[in-house]
Design an enzyme around this catalytic site. Structure first.
Site, PDB file in Angstrom:
ATOM      1  N   HIS A  67       6.145  34.609  43.608  1.00 40.70           N
ATOM      2  CA  HIS A  67       6.442  35.922  43.028  1.00 40.70           C
ATOM      3  C   HIS A  67       7.352  35.806  41.805  1.00 40.70           C
ATOM      4  O   HIS A  67       7.978  36.790  41.413  1.00 40.70           O
ATOM      5  CB  HIS A  67       7.116  36.819  44.079  1.00 40.70           C
ATOM      6  N   HIS A  68       7.428  34.603  41.195  1.00 39.15           N
ATOM      7  CA  HIS A  68       8.305  34.485  40.011  1.00 39.15           C
ATOM      8  C   HIS A  68       7.765  35.325  38.864  1.00 39.15           C
ATOM      9  O   HIS A  68       8.496  35.720  37.971  1.00 39.15           O
ATOM     10  CB  HIS A  68       8.467  33.016  39.593  1.00 39.15           C
ATOM     11  N   LYS A 109      -4.308  33.190  46.534  1.00 38.18           N
ATOM     12  CA  LYS A 109      -5.658  32.756  46.926  1.00 38.18           C
ATOM     13  C   LYS A 109      -6.050  33.523  48.168  1.00 38.18           C
ATOM     14  O   LYS A 109      -5.190  33.880  48.992  1.00 38.18           O
ATOM     15  CB  LYS A 109      -5.677  31.252  47.236  1.00 38.18           C
ATOM     16  N   THR A 197     -14.830  28.698  32.503  1.00 36.38           N
ATOM     17  CA  THR A 197     -14.249  27.457  33.033  1.00 36.38           C
ATOM     18  C   THR A 197     -14.907  26.237  32.387  1.00 36.38           C
ATOM     19  O   THR A 197     -14.219  25.302  31.967  1.00 36.38           O
ATOM     20  CB  THR A 197     -14.378  27.405  34.575  1.00 36.38           C
ATOM     21  N   ASN A 236     -22.021  26.507  38.102  1.00 37.89           N
ATOM     22  CA  ASN A 236     -21.606  27.276  36.931  1.00 37.89           C
ATOM     23  C   ASN A 236     -20.733  26.435  35.987  1.00 37.89           C
ATOM     24  O   ASN A 236     -20.969  26.381  34.788  1.00 37.89           O
ATOM     25  CB  ASN A 236     -20.840  28.518  37.409  1.00 37.89           C
TER      26      ASN A 236
END
Length: 474
Positions: A67-68, A109, A197, A236
């Site tokens: 949570h930084h 995640k 990506t 992909n």
């Protein structure tokens, strides 16, 4: 513990091992380092869904590693292999990945433990929508809290179900579209996300190949042209990476899929191989190429650049010695085990680490999130202005030289940027700048032996400074 659980557990331990190796080179106290390493919030839910005549209890997770910076960011995978260890490890990698490419998110995640092939689209929709409502209930999703994305087993379809469910449960949230990325363009997605990506992998390796001093050590020339490339995995990421290398003048000597590998010294065409695969169901027996029944054998064939773009831990202590590539670009998450890392570093192989190299997806997700918050399409404000300015410049040049620019040249010069041009340009700038940061740390920090450690040092330094400036350690 099953073998698979043990493997996943070691994947998480591998992340921690790499972190600890890098932490020694930073100035932060043990307390701050422990805070950076820790998973801040872990949600495990079990919920019932009616499948046909029966009720099934579905197991699912969402991990917010750090949570930084908020929101947290990371994909949601649908797989029977999903467990808490794996989700924690992948969330941790997301934290470091976002820090490395200067994307202002904490890592997250998610995962749903199902085999998506066993369900109809209608059933998958029910499961996805119910999962989303669980996340809303526990405050684990929202444009400023936690923003999921596609991962293994999910795509734009699942993201559109998530955004629709979130919006219906938060009807007054003006920014509801920004609760998830990887959406279809019609639902607020961004152009260029699909190939992001793979294109990031290309930009990253191209930048690595631009430094003469580094290439000389490997016995290579600078640039991509003429380099022999092997790509493992034609999903992909692998397909788009192979395609961009091919277009840039590299020679695609090998392609590897789960059922085997093909090799051709004077080059394969990835699009023709894809067509052959579509018609025959396999890449094997491609005309004029040597076929190998063993996929792992393909990794050991001669090449300059090897790009594993499929599974975790495909290069390990038992095959690392036989790898002939001089550069390994980790397009997949964790394709090298820590043991393989050490063997390849001793051999002098340049390993470009996953948490930098496959960050194209999260970078373009960041652009999508910004687009949703600004409620305006990229290029809408500047496209015509740019075209009009270019037209004026061309007009001036023509009047000064008394020569006319040809129609083709005029078309090229006068083109203003579309959304996809701006997204690709932003991604290119991110990948180039981040590689230079990692390389600088690698060059300037004594006793750092590899780029992965340098990348972790970059990440820890940025996150550590964030925690210090948050003032949460009185």
């Amino acid at each position: 513990m099953s073998n698979h659980m043990a493997e996943q557990y070691s994947f998480f331990k591998g992340v921690e091992r790499s972190f600890d190796k890098a932490a020694k080179f930073t100035r932060f106290s043990k307390g701050i380092l422990d805070q950076i390493k820790a998973c801040n919030s872990i949600l495990q839910v079990k919920f019932p869904v009616r499948i046909g005549e029966n009720i099934e209890v579905i197991e699912a997770y969402r991990v917010q590693h750090s949570h930084h910076k908020l929101p947290c960011k990371g994909g949601i995978r649908f797989s029977m292999e999903v467990n808490q260890d794996e989700v924690m490890a992948l969330a941790a990698l997301m934290t470091y990945k976002c820090a490395i490419v200067n994307v202002p998110f904490g890592g997250g995640k998610g995962g749903i433990k199902i085999d998506s092939k066993k369900y109809s689209a209608f059933e998958l929709e029910k499961i996805t929508r119910r999962y989303t409502s669980e996340l809303v209930k526990k405050n684990f999703i929202g444009p400023g809290i936690d923003v999921p994305a596609p991962d293994y087993g999910t795509g734009s379809r699942e993201m559109s179900w998530i955004v629709d469910t979130y919006s219906s449960l938060n009807p007054n949230d003006l920014n509801a579209q920004a609760c998830v990325t990887g959406k279809p363009v019609s639902q607020g997605g961004v152009r260029g996300r699909t190939e992001a990506t793979g294109l990031g992998v290309f930009f990253g390796i191209r930048e690595a190949c631009s430094f003469e001093e580094d290439m000389q050590k490997l016995g290579l020339t600078t640039g991509i042209v003429g380099k022999k490339v092997i790509v493992q995995g034609l999903g992909n990421v692998g397909y788009h990476a192979a395609n961009y290398f091919q277009q840039a003048g590299a020679i695609l000597v090998g392609l590897i899929e789960f059922d085997g590998a093909i090799y051709k010294e004077n080059g394969l065409d990835v699009n023709l191989v894809q067509a052959h695969r579509k018609s025959s169901g396999t890449i094997l027996n491609y005309p004029d190429a040597i076929s190998y029944k063993s996929a792992s054998e393909g990794l050991e064939l001669p090449c300059d650049i090897l790009i594993p773009a499929a599974l975790e831990a495909v290069i390990h202590k038992d095959n690392a010695e036989r790898i002939q590539a001089k550069i390994i670009g980790e397009a997949a998450n964790g394709p090298l085990t820590p043991d393989a890392d050490e063997i390849l570093n001793k051999k002098g192989v340049l390993v470009i680490p996953d948490m930098y190299l496959n960050a194209g997806g999260v970078t373009v997700s960041y652009f999508e999130w910004l687009k949703n918050l600004s409620h305006v399409r990229y290029g809408r404000l500047e496209k015509r202005f740019s075209e009009n300015m270019y037209a004026e410049v061309v007009g001036m040049v023509e009047s000064m030289t008394n020569k006319k620019v040809s129609e083709l040249e005029r078309k090229v010069i006068l083109r203003g940027p579309d959304e996809i041009d701006l997204v690709h340009s932003g991604l290119e700038d991110t990948m180039i700048g981040s590689y230079q940061e990692i390389r600088q740390v690698f060059k300037e920090t004594a006793d750092v032996e590899d780029m992965r450690t340098a990348a972790f040092i970059c990440a820890i330094n940025k996150i550590g400074v964030s925690y210090e400036e948050l003032g949460i350690f009185p």
